[in-house]
Design an enzyme around this catalytic site. Structure first.
Site, PDB file in Angstrom:
ATOM      1  CB  SER A  51      -0.939   0.001   1.207  1.00  0.00           C
ATOM      2  OG  SER A  51      -1.789  -1.117   1.192  1.00  0.00           O
TER       3      SER A  51
ATOM      4  CG  HIS B  34      -2.383   3.747   3.360  1.00  0.00           C
ATOM      5  ND1 HIS B  34      -3.747   3.528   3.321  1.00  0.00           N
ATOM      6  CD2 HIS B  34      -1.822   2.512   3.250  1.00  0.00           C
ATOM      7  CE1 HIS B  34      -3.997   2.238   3.184  1.00  0.00           C
ATOM      8  NE2 HIS B  34      -2.832   1.600   3.157  1.00  0.00           N
TER       9      HIS B  34
END
Length: 299
Positions: free
Chosen positions: A203, A250
Site C-alpha cells: 500500500s 499510506h
C-alpha cells in the site's frame, strides 16, 4: 446534411469533442505533438527540446542510416523510451504474486518477512524485529500479502497507476519512485505504530504512485477532479474508525510519492538528473534517519 463536393479527397472534418490520443483512441488528452499536432497521451509522449513529440515523428526525425542521430528519444521526465513501457510494472506484479503464493504454501514466512518493530511472540515462539537488526523487513513487507482482497486491490492499483507512470518516467526513475515510496511507508509505520504491531502490504508504494499521478495530471493540465475523488476515497478507507489499516504506510508513501513526483515532472532540463536523483537521495536519507532514530529509541 453537408457532403463533400465530387472529387474531394481526404476524410470529412472530425466532429467537435475532447481530443483523444491518435494511437490510443480511448484516452482523452490535452497534449499535442509539436511537429504533427496530433494529440498524444502520456504513454506516447517523447520529450523534445520544446514540448513533446509523438513516436512517429521521433522515428522520422532520427532516421535509420549512418547519419542518424545518436540521441535516444526521451520521456517527459527524461527517461529513455522503452519498447515495453510496462516491463517494470509487470516484474513488480510478478514478485508480489510470487511472494503471495509462497506465503499461501508456507504461512510461517509471514513471521520472517512482515514489518515488526521489535521482538514479539508468534506461532512458533519469539520473533525478532527491525530494532533487533532485521532491517530487511522494511523492504520485504512491501511485497508481502496474506488476504486475497488486500492483494487484489494493491495489484489493481499498481497496474492502473504504474503503467502510465512507467511510460512517463522511464524504467529507472519509475523503479526509484516505487521502492522509495514503499520504503518511506515502512519507515513511518516503524516510527509511529506500536512496536509489536506487525504490518505488511504494498500500500505504501501504491500510494506513492498515486501521489506521483496527481503531480503528473497537474503537470499536463488534466481535470483533477477524478484523481482527487480517488485520493479522498482512499483516505477515508485509510482512516476508517474500524482500524486494521496501517495508515502510516499510506501517508508515508503518499508524501514520498508527491515529493519525488514534483522533482521528476518539474526539474529544469539543464539540471534534470541532479534534481531528480538528488530528491530521491534526500528521501532515502530521511527514511534512514527515521529508522535509525526509532531503533535507538526502542533499544
Amino acid at each position: 446534411m453537408d457532403q463533400q463536393p465530387p472529387g474531394a479527397s481526404g476524410p470529412p472534418p472530425p466532429a467537435e469533442g475532447p481530443a483523444v490520443c491518435y494511437r490510443h483512441p480511448d484516452r482523452e488528452t490535452a497534449v499535442r505533438c509539436v511537429r504533427c499536432d496530433r494529440p498524444i497521451c502520456p504513454d506516447c509522449m517523447v520529450s523534445a527540446s520544446v514540448g513533446f513529440q509523438c513516436p512517429d515523428c521521433v522515428r522520422q526525425g532520427s532516421g535509420t542510416g549512418h547519419g542518424a542521430s545518436a540521441a535516444r528519444p526521451r520521456t517527459l521526465a527524461g527517461g529513455v523510451v522503452a519498447a515495453d513501457p510496462r516491463l517494470i510494472t509487470k516484474i513488480l506484479l510478478g514478485i508480489n504474486i510470487a511472494v503471495f503464493v509462497a506465503v499461501a504454501v508456507n504461512t510461517a514466512l509471514i513471521d520472517d518477512l512482515e514489518l515488526l518493530g521489535r521482538a514479539s511472540f508468534s506461532y512458533g515462539g519469539p520473533v525478532e524485529g527491525v530494532a533487533e537488526g532485521q532491517w530487511y523487513r522494511l523492504v520485504t513487507a512491501m511485497f508481502l500479502h496474506q488476504a486475497v482482497l488486500h492483494m487484489a486491490f494493491n495489484m489493481l492499483g499498481l497496474w492502473w497507476l504504474g503503467g502510465p507512470l512507467e511510460a512517463v518516467l522511464g524504467r529507472v526513475r519509475y523503479l526509484a519512485l516505487y521502492l522509495l515510496s514503499g520504503l518511506a511507508g515502512s519507515a513511518l509505520t516503524y516510527w509511529l505504530a506500536e512496536p509489536n504491531q506487525p504490518s505488511l502490504g504494498a500500500s505504501g508504494a501504491v500510494f506513492g504512485l498515486l501521489g506521483a499521478t496527481i503531480v503528473l495530471m497537474r503537470r499536463l493540465n488534466y481535470d483533477m477532479r477524478p484523481v482527487f475523488m480517488i485520493l479522498a476515497l482512499n483516505l477515508v478507507i485509510t482512516f476508517n474508525p474500524w482500524g486494521g489499516i496501517a495508515w502510516q504506510a499510506h501517508v508515508g508513501g503518499l508524501v514520498a510519492g508527491i515529493l519525488i513526483g514534483v522533482a521528476m515532472m518539474h526539474a529544469p532540463r539543464e539540471r534534470r538528473d541532479l534534481v531528480q536523483f538528488g530528491t530521491c537521495a534526500v528521501v532515502l536519507v530521511a527514511t534512514i534517519l527515521i529508522v535509525v532514530a526509532r531503533t535507538a529509541a526502542l533499544s
